[in-house]
Design a protein around this motif. Structure first.
Motif, PDB file in Angstrom:
ATOM      1  N   ARG A   1      -1.634   5.366   7.869  1.00 18.41           N
ATOM      2  CA  ARG A   1      -2.669   5.462   8.895  1.00 18.41           C
ATOM      3  C   ARG A   1      -2.449   6.712   9.748  1.00 18.41           C
ATOM      4  NH1 ARG A   1       1.236   2.143  10.939  1.00 18.41           N
ATOM      5  NH2 ARG A   1       1.722   2.221  13.173  1.00 18.41           N
ATOM      6  N   PHE A   2      -1.241   7.287   9.670  1.00 13.87           N
ATOM      7  CA  PHE A   2      -0.933   8.471  10.452  1.00 13.87           C
ATOM      8  C   PHE A   2      -1.323   9.768   9.757  1.00 13.87           C
ATOM      9  CE2 PHE A   2       2.461   5.481  11.929  1.00 13.87           C
ATOM     10  CZ  PHE A   2       2.020   5.354  13.237  1.00 13.87           C
ATOM     11  N   PHE A   3      -1.793   9.683   8.511  1.00 13.72           N
ATOM     12  CA  PHE A   3      -2.096  10.895   7.771  1.00 13.72           C
ATOM     13  C   PHE A   3      -3.520  10.846   7.229  1.00 13.72           C
ATOM     14  CE2 PHE A   3       2.443  10.500   7.808  1.00 13.72           C
ATOM     15  CZ  PHE A   3       2.874  11.799   8.046  1.00 13.72           C
ATOM     16  N   ALA A   4      -4.232  11.956   7.374  1.00 13.28           N
ATOM     17  CA  ALA A   4      -5.624  12.041   6.925  1.00 13.28           C
ATOM     18  C   ALA A   4      -5.644  12.331   5.429  1.00 13.28           C
ATOM     19  CB  ALA A   4      -6.358  13.146   7.681  1.00 13.28           C
ATOM     20  N   MET A   5      -5.597  11.278   4.640  1.00  6.37           N
ATOM     21  CA  MET A   5      -5.570  11.439   3.190  1.00  6.37           C
ATOM     22  C   MET A   5      -6.879  10.939   2.596  1.00  6.37           C
ATOM     23  SD  MET A   5      -1.753  10.465   2.000  1.00  6.37           S
ATOM     24  CE  MET A   5      -2.081   8.723   2.233  1.00  6.37           C
ATOM     25  N   ARG A   6      -7.555  11.818   1.873  1.00  4.67           N
ATOM     26  CA  ARG A   6      -8.814  11.480   1.231  1.00  4.67           C
ATOM     27  C   ARG A   6      -8.800  11.953  -0.205  1.00  4.67           C
ATOM     28  NH1 ARG A   6     -11.808   7.839   4.242  1.00  4.67           N
ATOM     29  NH2 ARG A   6     -11.119   8.129   6.388  1.00  4.67           N
ATOM     30  N   GLY A   7      -9.557  11.256  -1.047  1.00  5.93           N
ATOM     31  CA  GLY A   7      -9.678  11.689  -2.428  1.00  5.93           C
ATOM     32  C   GLY A   7     -10.581  12.899  -2.538  1.00  5.93           C
ATOM     33  N   ALA A   8     -10.750  13.384  -3.765  1.00  2.00           N
ATOM     34  CA  ALA A   8     -11.560  14.578  -3.978  1.00  2.00           C
ATOM     35  C   ALA A   8     -13.006  14.367  -3.543  1.00  2.00           C
ATOM     36  CB  ALA A   8     -11.497  14.980  -5.450  1.00  2.00           C
ATOM     37  N   ASP A   9     -13.479  13.114  -3.613  1.00  3.40           N
ATOM     38  CA  ASP A   9     -14.863  12.828  -3.233  1.00  3.40           C
ATOM     39  C   ASP A   9     -14.994  12.453  -1.765  1.00  3.40           C
ATOM     40  OD1 ASP A   9     -13.588  10.417  -3.305  1.00  3.40           O
ATOM     41  OD2 ASP A   9     -15.039   9.426  -4.637  1.00  3.40           O
ATOM     42  N   GLY A  10     -13.892  12.548  -1.011  1.00  2.48           N
ATOM     43  CA  GLY A  10     -13.943  12.255   0.413  1.00  2.48           C
ATOM     44  C   GLY A  10     -13.703  10.810   0.775  1.00  2.48           C
ATOM     45  N   THR A  11     -13.543   9.926  -0.213  1.00  2.47           N
ATOM     46  CA  THR A  11     -13.306   8.515   0.068  1.00  2.47           C
ATOM     47  C   THR A  11     -11.843   8.287   0.433  1.00  2.47           C
ATOM     48  OG1 THR A  11     -12.860   8.055  -2.271  1.00  2.47           O
ATOM     49  CG2 THR A  11     -15.125   7.800  -1.508  1.00  2.47           C
ATOM     50  N   ALA A  12     -11.584   7.153   1.059  1.00  4.70           N
ATOM     51  CA  ALA A  12     -10.215   6.831   1.443  1.00  4.70           C
ATOM     52  C   ALA A  12      -9.322   6.766   0.213  1.00  4.70           C
ATOM     53  CB  ALA A  12     -10.183   5.492   2.181  1.00  4.70           C
ATOM     54  N   ALA A  13      -8.119   7.302   0.351  1.00  2.00           N
ATOM     55  CA  ALA A  13      -7.200   7.356  -0.785  1.00  2.00           C
ATOM     56  C   ALA A  13      -6.600   5.981  -1.057  1.00  2.00           C
ATOM     57  CB  ALA A  13      -6.080   8.351  -0.488  1.00  2.00           C
ATOM     58  N   PRO A  14      -6.249   5.703  -2.313  1.00  2.00           N
ATOM     59  CA  PRO A  14      -5.599   4.435  -2.647  1.00  2.00           C
ATOM     60  C   PRO A  14      -4.142   4.453  -2.191  1.00  2.00           C
ATOM     61  CG  PRO A  14      -5.688   5.857  -4.570  1.00  2.00           C
ATOM     62  CD  PRO A  14      -6.459   6.560  -3.484  1.00  2.00           C
ATOM     63  N   ILE A  15      -3.434   3.349  -2.421  1.00  3.20           N
ATOM     64  CA  ILE A  15      -2.013   3.310  -2.084  1.00  3.20           C
ATOM     65  C   ILE A  15      -1.301   4.373  -2.908  1.00  3.20           C
ATOM     66  CG2 ILE A  15       0.085   1.905  -2.131  1.00  3.20           C
ATOM     67  CD1 ILE A  15      -1.686  -0.553  -1.922  1.00  3.20           C
ATOM     68  N   PRO A  16      -0.561   5.265  -2.254  1.00  3.87           N
ATOM     69  CA  PRO A  16       0.134   6.317  -3.015  1.00  3.87           C
ATOM     70  C   PRO A  16       1.161   5.721  -3.970  1.00  3.87           C
ATOM     71  CG  PRO A  16      -0.001   6.875  -0.687  1.00  3.87           C
ATOM     72  CD  PRO A  16      -0.427   5.444  -0.815  1.00  3.87           C
ATOM     73  N   SER A  17       1.463   6.465  -5.013  1.00  4.63           N
ATOM     74  CA  SER A  17       2.493   6.031  -5.943  1.00  4.63           C
ATOM     75  C   SER A  17       3.857   6.192  -5.295  1.00  4.63           C
ATOM     76  CB  SER A  17       2.421   6.853  -7.231  1.00  4.63           C
ATOM     77  OG  SER A  17       2.651   8.220  -6.952  1.00  4.63           O
ATOM     78  N   SER A  18       4.845   5.524  -5.859  1.00  7.58           N
ATOM     79  CA  SER A  18       6.181   5.515  -5.270  1.00  7.58           C
ATOM     80  C   SER A  18       7.221   5.795  -6.339  1.00  7.58           C
ATOM     81  CB  SER A  18       6.447   4.154  -4.617  1.00  7.58           C
ATOM     82  OG  SER A  18       7.792   4.035  -4.208  1.00  7.58           O
ATOM     83  N   THR A  19       8.134   6.708  -6.045  1.00  7.96           N
ATOM     84  CA  THR A  19       9.242   7.005  -6.949  1.00  7.96           C
ATOM     85  C   THR A  19      10.551   6.830  -6.197  1.00  7.96           C
ATOM     86  OG1 THR A  19       7.908   8.625  -8.161  1.00  7.96           O
ATOM     87  CG2 THR A  19      10.299   8.700  -8.465  1.00  7.96           C
ATOM     88  N   VAL A  20      11.378   5.875  -6.631  1.00 10.65           N
ATOM     89  CA  VAL A  20      12.688   5.695  -6.023  1.00 10.65           C
ATOM     90  C   VAL A  20      13.614   6.744  -6.613  1.00 10.65           C
ATOM     91  CG1 VAL A  20      14.664   4.141  -5.759  1.00 10.65           C
ATOM     92  CG2 VAL A  20      12.336   3.241  -5.601  1.00 10.65           C
ATOM     93  N   LEU A  21      14.122   7.615  -5.756  1.00 14.19           N
ATOM     94  CA  LEU A  21      14.966   8.720  -6.210  1.00 14.19           C
ATOM     95  C   LEU A  21      16.436   8.318  -6.305  1.00 14.19           C
ATOM     96  CD1 LEU A  21      13.379  11.511  -3.967  1.00 14.19           C
ATOM     97  CD2 LEU A  21      12.808  10.943  -6.337  1.00 14.19           C
ATOM     98  N   SER A  22      16.881   7.445  -5.396  1.00 13.33           N
ATOM     99  CA  SER A  22      18.277   7.001  -5.414  1.00 13.33           C
ATOM    100  C   SER A  22      18.404   5.687  -4.668  1.00 13.33           C
ATOM    101  CB  SER A  22      19.193   8.055  -4.784  1.00 13.33           C
ATOM    102  OG  SER A  22      18.935   8.167  -3.395  1.00 13.33           O
ATOM    103  N   ARG A  23      19.448   4.927  -4.989  1.00 19.16           N
ATOM    104  CA  ARG A  23      19.791   3.675  -4.282  1.00 19.16           C
ATOM    105  C   ARG A  23      21.283   3.451  -4.464  1.00 19.16           C
ATOM    106  NH1 ARG A  23      18.008  -0.505  -8.752  1.00 19.16           N
ATOM    107  NH2 ARG A  23      17.011   0.893 -10.242  1.00 19.16           N
TER     108      ARG A  23
END
Length: 241
Positions: free
Chosen positions: A86-108
């Motif tokens: 909600r803190f970042f203005a993320m929109r798709g190419a068509d201007g619609t709200a972006a979906p949940i971003p993908s997630s990559t776990v780099l380390s644990r």
């Protein structure tokens, strides 16, 4: 567990509410199946249906349970699917709200946390997770998370297939830890070499930084994280009535 075995100074509905909360924390119920009916709970705990209803009403108001018309009362899963974004203005190419971003776990890995995380979690024995959140292959957030090793024994051994775009469902499904609420604190900084590398920006570029502490249903801290994203896409919105 009989409601009468709890603190007798509390009203019956409050004792039952605390009992139900403890049962939920123990993993007796999941979001996939309804809780027993009010009549069944009244019989199990030897109280009136009115007492059960008042106890359940309290847990519904607290956001722990939800009533579904025609289906019953269910454990309510946390709704944090896109809360950081909600803190970042993320929109798709068509201007619609972006979906949940993908997630990559780099380390644990098992690690000693920084002082801020140790203070928030109340322990020096933690598991450190680094994660990259992306939208259409474009990195958006770099996250460094710490969780108590005692609550999440075996986390480092989970197969990669267990990880989806969200961690909170995984916490509950594998460790019985249900996140009920979280506090976010926003500040600004400049990108370190590590953060810049992952976000594909220049070192020293302005960052929006979100520090989050998440709590379980008994209000114990179960996660501390610091999420960093480019300040060029940051926004803050507040509605005042």
């Amino acid at each position: 567990m009989n409601v009468k075995a709890l603190d007798s100074r509390l009203p019956a509905y409050a004792r039952l509410r605390d009992t139900l909360t403890a049962r939920i924390a123990r993993g007796d119920w999941t979001p996939d199946a309804p809780l027993p009916s009010e009549a069944r709970l009244a019989q199990e705990f030897d109280v009136s249906i009115g007492t059960v209803r008042k106890a359940v009403d309290g847990l519904v108001e607290e956001g722990l349970l939800e009533r579904r018309q025609g289906s019953g009362t269910f454990l309510r899963g946390p709704s944090f699917s896109s809360s950081l974004f909600r803190f970042f203005a993320m929109r798709g190419a068509d201007g619609t709200a972006a979906p949940i971003p993908s997630s990559t776990v780099l380390s644990r890995t098992r690690a000693t946390p920084p002082a801020e995380a140790a203070e928030a979690l109340g322990t020096q024995d933690t598991i450190r997770i680094t994660r990259l959140r992306s939208l259409s292959d474009l990195p958006v957030l770099y996250e460094e998370l710490y969780i108590p090793a005692e609550r999440f024994a075996g986390f480092t051994d989970l197969p990669e297939a267990a990880f989806g775009p969200l961690l909170y469902p995984l916490y509950f499904e594998h460790f019985g830890v249900l996140v009920k609420r979280a506090t976010d604190e926003v500040s600004f900084d400049r990108a370190s070499a590590t953060v810049a590398l992952h976000l594909r920006i220049d070192p020293g570029q302005p960052l929006a930084v979100i520090r989050r502490t998440a709590f379980d249903i008994e209000d114990h801290p179960v996660e501390w994280r610091i999420a960093s994203g480019s300040a060029t896409g940051f926004r803050y919105r507040s509605e005042i009535n």
